[in-house]
Structure formats: C-alpha cells, structure tokens
Design an enzyme around this catalytic site. Structure first.
Site, mmCIF file in Angstrom:
data_model
loop_
_atom_site.group_PDB
_atom_site.id
_atom_site.type_symbol
_atom_site.label_atom_id
_atom_site.label_comp_id
_atom_site.label_asym_id
_atom_site.label_seq_id
_atom_site.Cartn_x
_atom_site.Cartn_y
_atom_site.Cartn_z
ATOM 1 N N PRO A 71 3.246 28.612 -99.597
ATOM 2 C CA PRO A 71 4.583 28.643 -100.145
ATOM 3 C C PRO A 71 4.562 30.019 -101.182
ATOM 4 O O PRO A 71 3.692 30.050 -102.372
ATOM 5 C CB PRO A 71 4.932 27.384 -100.773
ATOM 6 C CG PRO A 71 3.667 26.695 -100.919
ATOM 7 C CD PRO A 71 2.581 27.432 -100.467
ATOM 8 N N GLU A 72 5.464 30.805 -100.874
ATOM 9 C CA GLU A 72 5.642 31.998 -101.735
ATOM 10 C C GLU A 72 7.289 31.538 -102.423
ATOM 11 O O GLU A 72 7.594 30.630 -102.234
ATOM 12 C CB GLU A 72 5.663 33.273 -100.867
ATOM 13 C CG GLU A 72 4.632 33.383 -100.397
ATOM 14 C CD GLU A 72 4.479 34.893 -99.472
ATOM 15 O OE1 GLU A 72 5.057 35.913 -99.896
ATOM 16 O OE2 GLU A 72 3.894 34.980 -98.359
#
Length: 270
Positions: A2-3
């Site tokens: 996840p960014e």
DNA sequence: ACAGTAACCTGTTTGC
DNA sequence: TGCAAACAGGTTACTG
C-alpha cells in the site's frame, strides 16, 4: 503493497464503520509484526471510543481520546470490516471488535505495525521526521527543488524517501516520473527547477487519480470490504516492461534502482 | 548529512 | 514435475 492512495482508500473505507463506535474487545493472534504488538493493547483499548480516523503518509491513526492506535500496512497489509461470523483466515493477526463488527488486520509478510501512542503522535520517532504530505501546499516546487540541490541520489530514490515527501512508493514513483518525462536514475541535483515543477504536479496528479479509483490492486491489495482498487488499468509503465510506451510506442524498460524495480521509457524520459 | 546495503517475512512466479 | 532462486506495493538500521 500500500502506498498513499491505498492507505487513504482504506481510511475512507473503514471510517464510517468505526467512527464514534466503542471498542468492545481486541484479539491479538500474532504479536510479532515489524515491532511487537503491545502486550497491553486489549486492556488499554477496550471500552474506548474512536474519535477520529486520520492518515499521515502511509500511517493510519485511530484516536481514542488521548490514546492513538498507529497502524502501518507494510508491504502486504490490509484492513477489512467484517463480523463475527467470519472465522479468521491465515495471517489475520488482529481484530478490533465493535460489538457485531470487526476491524481485521491481515498481513502475510508482517512488515506492518500496530502500536499505541500517547496524545502527541506527531512527536513519536516514526512520525516526527516525516516530510510533507504530497497533496498539501507545503509540497511545492520550491521545497523539492531546494532539497534536491547537491544531492546525487537518483530522483526516484529521492521522491520515495519519506523524510523528503511521504506516501510515494515504488508504483507511483515510476508513474510520476513517466508523466513528468524524467529518467528515474537521473541525479536529483541535475534536474532543473522547471522540471521539478512538472514533477510536483505529476506526483499530485497520479496520487489523486489513484485515490479517486480506490487505489491500485496488483496482487493482494483489497479495500475494506475486500474489493479491489481500479487504478491498475491507468498505469502507464509500472510492471509493463516489454510493452509499448503509451506515449511514443518504444519499448518500456526495467532496471533496478536503489534495490527496487523501476519502469520507464528511455525515449520519453531523460 | 548523505548514500548504499542488508534486514525484517511469507507467498507466488520464474527458470533450470 | 520439482526444486531453488528471484521477486513482491515498505521502512529502518547500519556502514562508510
């Protein structure tokens, strides 16, 4: 995994289910994450009410009134809203229970973290030295250009450095550099101010568009009810080595920069 | 202060 | 087919 867009998507997804609700129980099945889950987590959280659900970079903060639950999803983490009828799957390490509902933390690689902080989370060592939010006004051309002077590091590594700017990970770094026409390996000090202006806009644009599409699902990112994000279809270069550049048609290349795979068009990016 | 590398961990894909 | 190596969206700790 996840960014920033995936973490923001998660934040928006879980908030309506837990905001204002009281924690009735906490179950920790695996406490060995990046740091040990605090042994007194359940004792301290049970009975508290969630006052806010916020994000700083890729960190999520659940304020329970003077006590903050800090969550990071690492490479493979996700949070889902579920209920007691769903038995925990493998790697479902932690449940925060709100009566009938559960907030469930899943993380096969265990690079994520779950910690408790006191009332001033921004002073905690993990948060204190973070750079500005890329979608805030503090992240502008002047800021990034000034920081880049005399720095020999590859521009891709610079924008992935959370002390410079938060939230930009391996996917969106490649995408933003493609959009701004900058080669990912170019030394930060050898890029003009005008090109930094383009880069700042590209970072903002790609992150905002990804948030609008619910993030990028490549393998395992899921939203709060298990749905995928749809930004993968908008990717121009990430994971596309050998494909034709969508802008000029020449072949997309890949190369390791700073131990991470990078994707770019050598004709469009200099 | 900066830059480069190893380390944390499991699952999946790739290559012989 | 089987097995080992390589690789995966993040971040810190350590080295020079």
């Amino acid at each position: 995994m996840p960014e920033l867009p995936e973490v923001e998507t998660t934040r928006r997804g879980i908030e309506p289910h837990i905001l204002g609700r009281q924690i009735s129980a906490v179950e920790v099945r695996q406490s060995r994450l990046r740091y040990p889950v605090p042994a007194d987590l359940a004792r301290k959280l049970t009975g508290k009410t969630v006052r806010s659900v916020t994000r700083r970079g890729k960190y999520l903060l659940l304020d329970t009134g003077g006590l903050q639950l800090l969550i990071h999803l690492g490479m493979s983490g996700s949070l889902r809203i579920t209920d007691s009828s769903q038995p925990p799957r493998k790697h479902d390490h932690l449940d925060i229970r709100f009566g009938d509902k559960l907030l469930r933390f899943h993380d096969p690689r265990r690079f994520g973290l779950v910690l408790l902080l006191d009332a001033a989370p921004e002073e905690h060592a993990l948060l204190a030295s973070l750079g500005p939010e890329p979608l805030s006004e503090a992240f502008d051309t002047d800021y990034l250009y000034r920081l880049s002077r005399h720095r020999k590091v590859a521009i891709k590594n610079l924008i992935m450095n959370s002390h410079v700017v938060v939230g930009v990970g391996n996917i969106y770094a490649s995408e933003a550099l493609f959009l701004s026409g900058i080669h990912p390996a170019r030394a930060a000090q050898r890029i003009s101010r005008a090109r930094y202006a383009k880069l700042v806009q590209a970072i903002r644009k790609v992150l905002q568009q990804a948030i609008d599409e619910g993030g990028t699902t490549l393998r395992d990112f899921v939203r709060e009810q298990g749905q995928p994000g749809y930004f993968a279809r908008r990717l121009n270069v990430y994971g596309k080595a050998g494909d034709a550049c969508p802008r000029c048609g020449s072949v997309i290349l890949t190369r390791t920069i700073g131990q991470r795979s990078s994707f770019y068009c050598s004709r469009c990016q200099k």
